[in-house]
Motif scaffolding. Structure first.
Motif, PDB file in Angstrom:
ATOM      1  N   MET A 115       1.111  -1.045   0.008  1.00  0.00           N
ATOM      2  CA  MET A 115      -0.152  -0.274  -0.065  1.00  0.00           C
ATOM      3  C   MET A 115       1.001   0.906  -0.110  1.00  0.00           C
ATOM      4  SD  MET A 115      -2.633   1.211   2.481  1.00  0.00           S
ATOM      5  CE  MET A 115      -3.221   2.963   2.800  1.00  0.00           C
ATOM      6  N   VAL A 116       0.474   1.984  -0.740  1.00  0.00           N
ATOM      7  CA  VAL A 116       1.333   3.777  -1.461  1.00  0.00           C
ATOM      8  C   VAL A 116       0.859   4.155  -0.088  1.00  0.00           C
ATOM      9  CG1 VAL A 116       1.516   5.385  -2.554  1.00  0.00           C
ATOM     10  CG2 VAL A 116       1.449   3.420  -3.748  1.00  0.00           C
ATOM     11  N   GLN A 117       1.783   4.467   1.202  1.00  0.00           N
ATOM     12  CA  GLN A 117       1.502   5.745   2.650  1.00  0.00           C
ATOM     13  C   GLN A 117       1.463   7.014   2.041  1.00  0.00           C
ATOM     14  OE1 GLN A 117       0.648   3.733   4.945  1.00  0.00           O
ATOM     15  NE2 GLN A 117       1.490   2.432   4.446  1.00  0.00           N
ATOM     16  N   GLN A 118       2.323   7.436   1.381  1.00  0.00           N
ATOM     17  CA  GLN A 118       2.541   8.636   0.703  1.00  0.00           C
ATOM     18  C   GLN A 118       1.876   9.628  -0.185  1.00  0.00           C
ATOM     19  OE1 GLN A 118       5.926   9.943   2.041  1.00  0.00           O
ATOM     20  NE2 GLN A 118       5.900  10.518   4.091  1.00  0.00           N
ATOM     21  N   VAL A 119       1.224  10.347  -0.421  1.00  0.00           N
ATOM     22  CA  VAL A 119       0.371  10.756  -1.583  1.00  0.00           C
ATOM     23  C   VAL A 119       0.437  12.394  -1.408  1.00  0.00           C
ATOM     24  CG1 VAL A 119      -1.954  10.714  -3.112  1.00  0.00           C
ATOM     25  CG2 VAL A 119      -1.624   8.875  -1.690  1.00  0.00           C
ATOM     26  N   ALA A 120       0.764  12.998  -2.752  1.00  0.00           N
ATOM     27  CA  ALA A 120       0.729  14.339  -3.246  1.00  0.00           C
ATOM     28  C   ALA A 120      -0.804  14.388  -4.136  1.00  0.00           C
ATOM     29  CB  ALA A 120       2.157  14.646  -4.258  1.00  0.00           C
ATOM     30  N   VAL A 140       5.821  17.286  -4.118  1.00  0.00           N
ATOM     31  CA  VAL A 140       5.932  15.718  -4.864  1.00  0.00           C
ATOM     32  C   VAL A 140       7.280  14.546  -4.204  1.00  0.00           C
ATOM     33  CG1 VAL A 140       4.882  17.506  -6.273  1.00  0.00           C
ATOM     34  CG2 VAL A 140       7.039  16.915  -6.506  1.00  0.00           C
ATOM     35  N   GLU A 141       8.315  15.723  -3.973  1.00  0.00           N
ATOM     36  CA  GLU A 141       9.546  14.856  -3.300  1.00  0.00           C
ATOM     37  C   GLU A 141       9.380  12.937  -2.733  1.00  0.00           C
ATOM     38  OE1 GLU A 141      14.330  14.623  -2.435  1.00  0.00           O
ATOM     39  OE2 GLU A 141      12.476  16.315  -1.830  1.00  0.00           O
ATOM     40  N   GLY A 142       9.358  12.126  -3.323  1.00  0.00           N
ATOM     41  CA  GLY A 142       9.646  10.760  -2.516  1.00  0.00           C
ATOM     42  C   GLY A 142       8.061  10.362  -3.144  1.00  0.00           C
ATOM     43  N   LYS A 143       6.884  10.572  -3.168  1.00  0.00           N
ATOM     44  CA  LYS A 143       5.356  10.254  -3.989  1.00  0.00           C
ATOM     45  C   LYS A 143       5.811   9.007  -4.959  1.00  0.00           C
ATOM     46  CE  LYS A 143       3.847  13.037   0.133  1.00  0.00           C
ATOM     47  NZ  LYS A 143       5.742  14.063  -0.302  1.00  0.00           N
ATOM     48  N   LYS A 144       4.686   8.220  -4.953  1.00  0.00           N
ATOM     49  CA  LYS A 144       5.022   7.008  -5.706  1.00  0.00           C
ATOM     50  C   LYS A 144       3.489   7.631  -6.817  1.00  0.00           C
ATOM     51  CE  LYS A 144       9.032   5.348  -5.102  1.00  0.00           C
ATOM     52  NZ  LYS A 144       9.766   4.557  -6.260  1.00  0.00           N
TER      53      LYS A 144
END
Length: 347
Positions: free
Chosen positions: A1-6, A70-74
């Motif tokens: 699961m993607v934990q971080q979203v922009a 946005v840095e590091g976001k998938k």
């Protein structure tokens, strides 16, 4: 699961989407253009200018630093006005992960080139695979999403994997997402329905009735299909959520700023007065200009769009525009269908 979203854009829909994702347990970084707006979201968990009376989830962190967001976001979801889309992509580009998937929920065109938003993405982010891009659209007023009212949207992409990634991202007890491979149709339907919503508002502002608005919406959908198919969309897409569904919602709801702007025009206000009064972007105005140019250059018949162009940019009165539409030459209701399947009168 993607934990971080922009989420890029702290307007009404961007904020509503950020809230959905935060309620699902994601850490959401939200890009805001103004420091005072970012401070309000972070300190008070509200965004009163765009979503009054809505308490935002504490998992949303707003920032005016787009690189930090946005840095590091998938997964990145862009929800900015079409006028700021190219500039936003350029600002994001140095900070994006190369394998990030990007979706936009912007309903409009680049006014200078007539490009759709995914075309801008492919141009500005030329080092990315176009299959990494998606569009989110459908009948989804931000005010209702923020109140957890059941809503449906479509995630469209060239890549099934990308479409399904955003489908999974968005699915919630009150938000259902479908997928589609028709990026062009999804974008065209979402953009051009704003033109027809302006017309629906004008019709009501003039004091016309349900007959008029029903005719306007139906014939307007024919125009959307006509230009959409000419640009490579599937005709079937316009029977779905991002065509007919979005058209119904936008043409009949007071949540719709395009409908409200049209209503004010029908009451006799000038375009400059209406835009000043709205205080938010009315995408239908820009979409009318873009669609008019495309239709004129490609000889596509779009009488409602041309009539609205006359009202918005040539000083034509709404009443005169209606009279001209009603006085057009006689035609089949579905001229292209009649020709395509060789329909003939029995006698």
């Amino acid at each position: 699961m993607v934990q971080q979203v922009a989420v890029i854009g702290a307007g009404s829909f961007g904020t509503a989407l950020a809230n959905v994702l935060a309620e699902k347990g994601y850490r959401v970084d939200l890009f805001a253009r103004r420091q005072d707006q970012a401070d309000e979201i972070n300190e008070h968990h509200t965004n009163k200018q765009y979503l009054p009376d809505v308490a935002l989830h504490e998992g949303i962190h707003a920032s005016v630093d787009i690189g930090q967001v946005v840095e590091g976001k998938k997964r990145v979801v862009i929800v900015t006005p079409s006028s700021a889309f190219r500039e936003t992509l350029k600002a994001m580009r140095p900070h994006l992960e190369q394998d990030a998937l990007l979706a936009h929920a912007t309903k409009g065109f680049d006014i200078d080139t007539g490009q759709r938003m995914t075309q801008l993405m492919e141009e500005v982010l030329a080092d990315f695979d176009p299959g990494q891009f998606a569009v989110i659209s459908g009948p989804s007023h931000a005010e209702e999403v923020s109140l957890r009212i059941p809503t449906t949207v479509v995630a469209a992409s060239r890549s099934q994997r990308t479409a399904e990634a955003f489908q999974d991202l968005l699915m919630a007890p009150y938000l259902r997402a479908y997928t589609s491979p028709d990026v062009i149709g999804t974008e065209i339907g979402g953009s051009l329905k704003n033109i027809i919503a302006l017309g629906a508002g004008i019709s009501d502002g003039l004091g016309f009735g349900d007959n008029t608005k029903a005719a306007l919406m139906t014939r307007g959908l024919s125009e959307i299909v006509r230009i959409g198919v000419s640009l490579g969309a599937s005709q079937m897409t316009f029977s779905g959520l991002t065509g007919l569904g979005d058209l119904i919602a936008t043409c009949t709801s007071l949540h719709s700023r395009n409908y409200r702007a049209g209503y004010a025009l029908g009451e006799g206000k000038s375009l400059s007065e209406v835009l000043a009064q709205m205080g938010m972007v009315v995408e239908g105005v820009r979409a009318t200009k873009a669609a008019y140019k495309i239709a004129r250059d490609q000889s596509i018949e779009m009488p409602i769009t041309f009539a609205l162009y006359g009202v918005l940019f040539e000083g034509k009165s709404p009443k005169t525009a209606v009279e001209e539409l009603m006085g057009r030459r006689r035609i089949h209701e579905m001229e292209e269908v009649a020709e395509a399947v060789s329909l003939r009168w029995e006698s």
